[in-house]
Design a protein around this motif. Structure first.
Motif, PDB file in Angstrom:
ATOM      1  N   MET A   1     -14.912   3.534  14.144  1.00 48.65           N
ATOM      2  CA  MET A   1     -14.426   2.998  12.887  1.00 48.65           C
ATOM      3  C   MET A   1     -13.220   3.809  12.469  1.00 48.65           C
ATOM      4  SD  MET A   1     -16.544   2.501   9.396  1.00 48.65           S
ATOM      5  CE  MET A   1     -15.808   1.648   8.044  1.00 48.65           C
ATOM      6  N   ARG A   2     -12.251   3.129  11.922  1.00 50.68           N
ATOM      7  CA  ARG A   2     -11.049   3.787  11.422  1.00 50.68           C
ATOM      8  C   ARG A   2     -10.811   3.410   9.972  1.00 50.68           C
ATOM      9  NH1 ARG A   2      -7.425   2.634  16.663  1.00 50.68           N
ATOM     10  NH2 ARG A   2      -8.270   4.355  17.868  1.00 50.68           N
ATOM     11  N   ALA A   3     -10.275   4.386   9.249  1.00 51.50           N
ATOM     12  CA  ALA A   3      -9.838   4.140   7.880  1.00 51.50           C
ATOM     13  C   ALA A   3      -8.485   4.809   7.708  1.00 51.50           C
ATOM     14  CB  ALA A   3     -10.844   4.705   6.883  1.00 51.50           C
ATOM     15  N   VAL A   4      -7.554   4.082   7.150  1.00 56.81           N
ATOM     16  CA  VAL A   4      -6.268   4.644   6.768  1.00 56.81           C
ATOM     17  C   VAL A   4      -6.244   4.601   5.249  1.00 56.81           C
ATOM     18  CG1 VAL A   4      -3.765   4.397   6.859  1.00 56.81           C
ATOM     19  CG2 VAL A   4      -5.140   3.871   8.882  1.00 56.81           C
ATOM     20  N   ILE A   5      -6.186   5.794   4.635  1.00 56.96           N
ATOM     21  CA  ILE A   5      -6.232   5.837   3.177  1.00 56.96           C
ATOM     22  C   ILE A   5      -4.872   6.247   2.613  1.00 56.96           C
ATOM     23  CG2 ILE A   5      -8.717   6.290   3.086  1.00 56.96           C
ATOM     24  CD1 ILE A   5      -7.937   9.203   2.267  1.00 56.96           C
ATOM     25  N   HIS A   6      -4.542   5.633   1.506  1.00 59.94           N
ATOM     26  CA  HIS A   6      -3.320   5.931   0.772  1.00 59.94           C
ATOM     27  C   HIS A   6      -3.719   6.321  -0.644  1.00 59.94           C
ATOM     28  CE1 HIS A   6      -0.899   3.833   3.838  1.00 59.94           C
ATOM     29  NE2 HIS A   6      -1.870   2.947   3.831  1.00 59.94           N
ATOM     30  N   ARG A   7      -3.168   7.420  -1.135  1.00 57.25           N
ATOM     31  CA  ARG A   7      -3.354   7.751  -2.551  1.00 57.25           C
ATOM     32  C   ARG A   7      -2.368   6.872  -3.315  1.00 57.25           C
ATOM     33  NH1 ARG A   7      -2.058  13.657  -3.545  1.00 57.25           N
ATOM     34  NH2 ARG A   7       0.042  12.844  -3.476  1.00 57.25           N
ATOM     35  N   VAL A   8      -2.876   6.166  -4.339  1.00 59.83           N
ATOM     36  CA  VAL A   8      -2.042   5.183  -5.036  1.00 59.83           C
ATOM     37  C   VAL A   8      -2.065   5.371  -6.561  1.00 59.83           C
ATOM     38  CG1 VAL A   8      -2.289   3.433  -3.220  1.00 59.83           C
ATOM     39  CG2 VAL A   8      -3.888   3.435  -5.137  1.00 59.83           C
ATOM     40  N   LYS A   9      -0.969   4.966  -7.178  1.00 63.24           N
ATOM     41  CA  LYS A   9      -0.906   4.868  -8.640  1.00 63.24           C
ATOM     42  C   LYS A   9      -1.503   3.539  -9.073  1.00 63.24           C
ATOM     43  CE  LYS A   9       3.014   7.900  -9.214  1.00 63.24           C
ATOM     44  NZ  LYS A   9       4.380   8.059  -9.687  1.00 63.24           N
ATOM     45  N   SER A  10      -1.360   2.527  -8.194  1.00 64.08           N
ATOM     46  CA  SER A  10      -1.973   1.218  -8.424  1.00 64.08           C
ATOM     47  C   SER A  10      -1.955   0.456  -7.104  1.00 64.08           C
ATOM     48  CB  SER A  10      -1.222   0.427  -9.498  1.00 64.08           C
ATOM     49  OG  SER A  10       0.099   0.139  -9.065  1.00 64.08           O
ATOM     50  N   ALA A  11      -2.844  -0.514  -6.993  1.00 66.29           N
ATOM     51  CA  ALA A  11      -2.904  -1.368  -5.801  1.00 66.29           C
ATOM     52  C   ALA A  11      -3.606  -2.665  -6.175  1.00 66.29           C
ATOM     53  CB  ALA A  11      -3.649  -0.666  -4.667  1.00 66.29           C
ATOM     54  N   ASN A  12      -3.238  -3.727  -5.468  1.00 69.16           N
ATOM     55  CA  ASN A  12      -3.938  -4.989  -5.668  1.00 69.16           C
ATOM     56  C   ASN A  12      -3.908  -5.793  -4.383  1.00 69.16           C
ATOM     57  OD1 ASN A  12      -1.763  -7.045  -5.620  1.00 69.16           O
ATOM     58  ND2 ASN A  12      -1.062  -6.032  -7.476  1.00 69.16           N
ATOM     59  N   VAL A  13      -4.785  -6.759  -4.309  1.00 68.65           N
ATOM     60  CA  VAL A  13      -4.828  -7.679  -3.184  1.00 68.65           C
ATOM     61  C   VAL A  13      -4.867  -9.096  -3.741  1.00 68.65           C
ATOM     62  CG1 VAL A  13      -7.353  -7.516  -2.935  1.00 68.65           C
ATOM     63  CG2 VAL A  13      -5.971  -8.262  -1.005  1.00 68.65           C
ATOM     64  N   LYS A  14      -4.020  -9.938  -3.140  1.00 65.65           N
ATOM     65  CA  LYS A  14      -3.947 -11.344  -3.546  1.00 65.65           C
ATOM     66  C   LYS A  14      -4.348 -12.218  -2.373  1.00 65.65           C
ATOM     67  CE  LYS A  14      -0.068 -10.723  -6.713  1.00 65.65           C
ATOM     68  NZ  LYS A  14       1.352 -11.060  -6.968  1.00 65.65           N
ATOM     69  N   VAL A  15      -5.023 -13.304  -2.689  1.00 66.85           N
ATOM     70  CA  VAL A  15      -5.349 -14.339  -1.721  1.00 66.85           C
ATOM     71  C   VAL A  15      -4.850 -15.645  -2.317  1.00 66.85           C
ATOM     72  CG1 VAL A  15      -7.191 -15.572  -0.499  1.00 66.85           C
ATOM     73  CG2 VAL A  15      -7.356 -13.088  -0.831  1.00 66.85           C
ATOM     74  N   GLU A  16      -4.019 -16.347  -1.563  1.00 68.15           N
ATOM     75  CA  GLU A  16      -3.404 -17.595  -2.022  1.00 68.15           C
ATOM     76  C   GLU A  16      -2.713 -17.413  -3.370  1.00 68.15           C
ATOM     77  OE1 GLU A  16      -6.350 -20.703  -1.796  1.00 68.15           O
ATOM     78  OE2 GLU A  16      -6.547 -20.451   0.384  1.00 68.15           O
ATOM     79  N   GLY A  17      -2.034 -16.281  -3.532  1.00 67.80           N
ATOM     80  CA  GLY A  17      -1.247 -16.023  -4.734  1.00 67.80           C
ATOM     81  C   GLY A  17      -2.024 -15.532  -5.938  1.00 67.80           C
ATOM     82  N   LYS A  18      -3.347 -15.425  -5.821  1.00 65.85           N
ATOM     83  CA  LYS A  18      -4.176 -14.989  -6.950  1.00 65.85           C
ATOM     84  C   LYS A  18      -4.725 -13.592  -6.687  1.00 65.85           C
ATOM     85  CE  LYS A  18      -5.471 -19.639  -8.217  1.00 65.85           C
ATOM     86  NZ  LYS A  18      -6.495 -20.645  -8.290  1.00 65.85           N
ATOM     87  N   VAL A  19      -4.645 -12.726  -7.698  1.00 66.87           N
ATOM     88  CA  VAL A  19      -5.185 -11.379  -7.577  1.00 66.87           C
ATOM     89  C   VAL A  19      -6.703 -11.466  -7.524  1.00 66.87           C
ATOM     90  CG1 VAL A  19      -5.406  -9.122  -8.698  1.00 66.87           C
ATOM     91  CG2 VAL A  19      -3.211 -10.322  -8.771  1.00 66.87           C
ATOM     92  N   VAL A  20      -7.284 -10.915  -6.447  1.00 68.12           N
ATOM     93  CA  VAL A  20      -8.742 -10.917  -6.314  1.00 68.12           C
ATOM     94  C   VAL A  20      -9.336  -9.545  -6.613  1.00 68.12           C
ATOM     95  CG1 VAL A  20      -8.842 -12.878  -4.733  1.00 68.12           C
ATOM     96  CG2 VAL A  20      -8.655 -10.567  -3.805  1.00 68.12           C
ATOM     97  N   SER A  21      -8.519  -8.492  -6.493  1.00 67.37           N
ATOM     98  CA  SER A  21      -8.951  -7.130  -6.838  1.00 67.37           C
ATOM     99  C   SER A  21      -7.727  -6.299  -7.162  1.00 67.37           C
ATOM    100  CB  SER A  21      -9.688  -6.445  -5.676  1.00 67.37           C
ATOM    101  OG  SER A  21     -10.981  -6.933  -5.517  1.00 67.37           O
ATOM    102  N   GLU A  22      -7.898  -5.381  -8.109  1.00 68.77           N
ATOM    103  CA  GLU A  22      -6.823  -4.444  -8.401  1.00 68.77           C
ATOM    104  C   GLU A  22      -7.397  -3.166  -8.984  1.00 68.77           C
ATOM    105  OE1 GLU A  22      -3.940  -5.729 -11.343  1.00 68.77           O
ATOM    106  OE2 GLU A  22      -5.463  -6.912 -12.355  1.00 68.77           O
ATOM    107  N   ILE A  23      -6.672  -2.074  -8.719  1.00 71.80           N
ATOM    108  CA  ILE A  23      -7.089  -0.775  -9.218  1.00 71.80           C
ATOM    109  C   ILE A  23      -5.883  -0.057  -9.826  1.00 71.80           C
ATOM    110  CG2 ILE A  23      -8.975  -0.539  -7.557  1.00 71.80           C
ATOM    111  CD1 ILE A  23      -7.164   1.519  -6.048  1.00 71.80           C
ATOM    112  N   LYS A  24      -6.186   0.938 -10.628  1.00 74.49           N
ATOM    113  CA  LYS A  24      -5.157   1.856 -11.117  1.00 74.49           C
ATOM    114  C   LYS A  24      -5.146   3.043 -10.168  1.00 74.49           C
ATOM    115  CE  LYS A  24      -4.278  -0.506 -14.888  1.00 74.49           C
ATOM    116  NZ  LYS A  24      -3.249  -1.498 -14.782  1.00 74.49           N
ATOM    117  N   GLU A  25      -5.077   4.254 -10.670  1.00 71.09           N
ATOM    118  CA  GLU A  25      -5.006   5.429  -9.808  1.00 71.09           C
ATOM    119  C   GLU A  25      -6.261   5.567  -8.950  1.00 71.09           C
ATOM    120  OE1 GLU A  25      -3.460   9.100 -11.588  1.00 71.09           O
ATOM    121  OE2 GLU A  25      -3.301   7.899 -13.418  1.00 71.09           O
TER     122      GLU A  25
END
Length: 151
Positions: A1-25
Motif C-alpha cells: 500500500m502506498r500513500a502520498v501525503i501533502h500538508r495543505v491549507k485547504s483541499a477539495n474533491v469534485k465529481v461532475e463539477g460538484k464538491v463532494v468533500s473539502e477540508i481546511k488545514e
C-alpha cells in the motif's frame, strides 16, 4: 500500500463539477493499493499518517493526531503505475477494482476508528475526481507498507 501525503491549507474533491468533500488545514492523502496488500498494510499506513510529525507548532513538529487537523483521502490506483518498458503506464500491480474498493473502505474505517471519524473525508471511489489543494509549504511524503529502498 502506498500513500502520498501533502500538508495543505485547504483541499477539495469534485465529481461532475460538484464538491463532494473539502477540508481546511490538514493533510490530503492519495491512497494506492497493490495486489498483495493485506489489513496489516492498511494498519501500517494508518499509523504512519496519524503519527508522522508534519505540522509546525511552537518550534516543534507535531502529528495530525496531536494537531486535530482534517484529512482528505483520495483513492489513487495510479500510484502503482510503472513506465519501465516504453512510455505507456502499466497498472498490473494495482489491486483490481472490486477488491480495492473493499480494502479502501476498510482502510477508511480503520483510519476513522484510530482518529476522529468526523475529521476523515474522502472522495468517490472509482469516479473521475478533480482534486484541488493549496499546499502548506512544500511538504510531501510517500509512505509504502512494503519494504523498499529509495534509489
Amino acid at each position: 500500500m502506498r500513500a502520498v501525503i501533502h500538508r495543505v491549507k485547504s483541499a477539495n474533491v469534485k465529481v461532475e463539477g460538484k464538491v463532494v468533500s473539502e477540508i481546511k488545514e490538514g493533510l490530503c492523502a492519495l491512497i494506492g493499493l497493490c495486489q498483495e496488500d493485506t489489513e496489516s498494510d492498511l494498519e501500517f499506513i494508518v499509523k504512519k499518517i496519524l503519527d508522522t510529525p508534519v505540522f509546525q507548532s511552537q518550534n516543534t513538529l507535531k502529528s495530525l493526531a496531536h494537531e486535530n487537523r482534517d484529512i482528505l483521502c483520495i483513492s489513487q490506483f495510479t500510484l502503482y503505475g510503472k513506465t519501465v518498458k516504453g512510455n505507456k503506464p502499466d497498472f498490473h500491480e494495482s489491486m483490481k477494482t472490486e477488491n480495492a474498493r473493499k480494502m479502501y473502505n476498510i482502510f477508511l474505517d480503520k483510519l476513522r476508528t484510530a482518529y476522529k471519524r468526523e475529521m476523515v473525508y474522502d472522495g468517490v471511489f472509482g469516479a473521475m475526481m478533480d482534486v484541488s489543494m493549496q499546499t502548506d509549504g512544500i511538504l510531501t511524503l510517500q509512505f509504502d507498507s512494503k519494504k523498499f529502498e529509495y534509489l
